[in-house]
Design a protein around this motif. Sequence first.
Motif, mmCIF file in Angstrom:
data_model
loop_
_atom_site.group_PDB
_atom_site.id
_atom_site.type_symbol
_atom_site.label_atom_id
_atom_site.label_comp_id
_atom_site.label_asym_id
_atom_site.label_seq_id
_atom_site.Cartn_x
_atom_site.Cartn_y
_atom_site.Cartn_z
ATOM 1 N N THR A 147 3.278 11.982 -0.190
ATOM 2 C CA THR A 147 2.682 10.650 -0.191
ATOM 3 C C THR A 147 3.728 9.580 -0.477
ATOM 4 O O THR A 147 3.651 8.479 0.067
ATOM 5 C CB THR A 147 1.535 10.560 -1.204
ATOM 6 O OG1 THR A 147 1.999 10.978 -2.482
ATOM 7 C CG2 THR A 147 0.372 11.416 -0.782
ATOM 8 N N ARG A 148 4.713 9.895 -1.298
ATOM 9 C CA ARG A 148 5.800 8.936 -1.533
ATOM 10 C C ARG A 148 6.591 8.688 -0.259
ATOM 11 O O ARG A 148 6.915 7.550 0.082
ATOM 12 C CB ARG A 148 6.734 9.445 -2.624
ATOM 13 C CG ARG A 148 6.151 9.362 -3.996
ATOM 14 C CD ARG A 148 7.197 9.706 -5.049
ATOM 15 N NE ARG A 148 6.547 10.164 -6.245
ATOM 16 C CZ ARG A 148 6.462 11.436 -6.629
ATOM 17 N NH1 ARG A 148 7.026 12.373 -5.918
ATOM 18 N NH2 ARG A 148 5.838 11.752 -7.732
ATOM 19 N N LEU A 149 6.908 9.765 0.455
ATOM 20 C CA LEU A 149 7.655 9.599 1.705
ATOM 21 C C LEU A 149 6.828 8.879 2.764
ATOM 22 O O LEU A 149 7.361 8.046 3.510
ATOM 23 C CB LEU A 149 8.118 10.960 2.225
ATOM 24 C CG LEU A 149 9.277 11.580 1.456
ATOM 25 C CD1 LEU A 149 9.532 12.995 1.942
ATOM 26 C CD2 LEU A 149 10.527 10.745 1.589
ATOM 27 N N LEU A 150 5.527 9.159 2.833
ATOM 28 C CA LEU A 150 4.663 8.447 3.776
ATOM 29 C C LEU A 150 4.614 6.957 3.451
ATOM 30 O O LEU A 150 4.634 6.112 4.352
ATOM 31 C CB LEU A 150 3.251 9.039 3.760
ATOM 32 C CG LEU A 150 3.051 10.314 4.558
ATOM 33 C CD1 LEU A 150 1.713 10.949 4.246
ATOM 34 C CD2 LEU A 150 3.167 10.030 6.033
ATOM 35 N N ARG A 151 4.556 6.626 2.179
ATOM 36 C CA ARG A 151 4.552 5.220 1.762
ATOM 37 C C ARG A 151 5.857 4.543 2.165
ATOM 38 O O ARG A 151 5.862 3.403 2.630
ATOM 39 C CB ARG A 151 4.331 5.136 0.252
ATOM 40 C CG ARG A 151 3.913 3.777 -0.192
ATOM 41 C CD ARG A 151 3.483 3.725 -1.647
ATOM 42 N NE ARG A 151 3.128 4.995 -2.221
ATOM 43 C CZ ARG A 151 3.706 5.503 -3.315
ATOM 44 N NH1 ARG A 151 4.661 4.855 -3.927
ATOM 45 N NH2 ARG A 151 3.321 6.663 -3.794
ATOM 46 N N ARG A 152 6.992 5.235 1.994
ATOM 47 C CA ARG A 152 8.287 4.676 2.393
ATOM 48 C C ARG A 152 8.357 4.472 3.904
ATOM 49 O O ARG A 152 8.903 3.483 4.381
ATOM 50 C CB ARG A 152 9.446 5.575 1.970
ATOM 51 C CG ARG A 152 9.640 5.864 0.507
ATOM 52 C CD ARG A 152 9.573 4.669 -0.373
ATOM 53 N NE ARG A 152 9.944 4.921 -1.751
ATOM 54 C CZ ARG A 152 9.116 5.303 -2.719
ATOM 55 N NH1 ARG A 152 7.861 5.540 -2.457
ATOM 56 N NH2 ARG A 152 9.538 5.443 -3.957
ATOM 57 N N LEU A 153 7.797 5.421 4.667
ATOM 58 C CA LEU A 153 7.796 5.294 6.126
ATOM 59 C C LEU A 153 6.941 4.116 6.576
ATOM 60 O O LEU A 153 7.330 3.355 7.471
ATOM 61 C CB LEU A 153 7.305 6.587 6.770
ATOM 62 C CG LEU A 153 8.254 7.780 6.700
ATOM 63 C CD1 LEU A 153 7.551 9.042 7.186
ATOM 64 C CD2 LEU A 153 9.509 7.519 7.503
ATOM 65 N N ARG A 154 5.758 3.952 5.970
ATOM 66 C CA ARG A 154 4.896 2.823 6.325
ATOM 67 C C ARG A 154 5.575 1.497 6.012
ATOM 68 O O ARG A 154 5.456 0.536 6.771
ATOM 69 C CB ARG A 154 3.566 2.911 5.577
ATOM 70 C CG ARG A 154 2.628 3.907 6.170
ATOM 71 C CD ARG A 154 1.253 3.822 5.546
ATOM 72 N NE ARG A 154 0.624 5.117 5.610
ATOM 73 C CZ ARG A 154 0.393 5.909 4.581
ATOM 74 N NH1 ARG A 154 0.686 5.529 3.358
ATOM 75 N NH2 ARG A 154 -0.162 7.083 4.743
ATOM 76 N N ALA A 155 6.279 1.442 4.882
ATOM 77 C CA ALA A 155 6.988 0.217 4.504
ATOM 78 C C ALA A 155 8.124 -0.093 5.478
ATOM 79 O O ALA A 155 8.484 -1.254 5.657
ATOM 80 C CB ALA A 155 7.532 0.343 3.085
ATOM 81 N N ALA A 156 8.674 0.932 6.118
ATOM 82 C CA ALA A 156 9.755 0.744 7.087
ATOM 83 C C ALA A 156 9.237 0.428 8.490
ATOM 84 O O ALA A 156 10.028 0.307 9.427
ATOM 85 C CB ALA A 156 10.635 1.996 7.134
ATOM 86 N N GLY A 157 7.915 0.333 8.667
ATOM 87 C CA GLY A 157 7.360 -0.054 9.964
ATOM 88 C C GLY A 157 6.812 1.074 10.803
ATOM 89 O O GLY A 157 6.414 0.857 11.944
#
Length: 153
Positions: free
Chosen positions: A32-42
């Motif tokens: 979930t942390r990595l998914l959040r980082r990916l969403r923040a990157a567009g």
Amino acid sequence: MPLLLSGRVFRRDLDACGCLAMHVPLEGGSETRLLRRLRAAGYRTQLSSARGLGDPEVFLFELHGIRPPHLGHQSVGRNGAVGEVQQVMPQLAELFVDNAPVVLWLLEGQVLSRSELLALCDLCKRESRLRVVVEMGGARSLNWQPMSTLLAD
């Protein structure tokens, strides 16, 4: 821990390979942390289970039919022995509306066969905006490798 602070290394590997095999700690949280980082990157993301995936290309990109489970006594004359077919929308259709890259995160990927994993790799090569992350089991620490490397072993 610097990996989870920015996710830059993970994102770079995901863009380079297209399809990654992940081994995650069983207590969870890192995905979930990595998914959040990916969403923040567009990136646009979709989290799904690999169980019942079937043919990956049809399930993800084409209108397809499914048969719901049998729920007991039903009239055989109504739909025959095979049951009625319901049409289902493709899982990733609404995510490809713009040019943003799309990440499909598959849980329980250890149930997929070698041919299904190869089909996911081929999909990533054909569709340049698609990235796939497949969780292949547990590990003591978060690690990943290209799916092609895992399948070559």
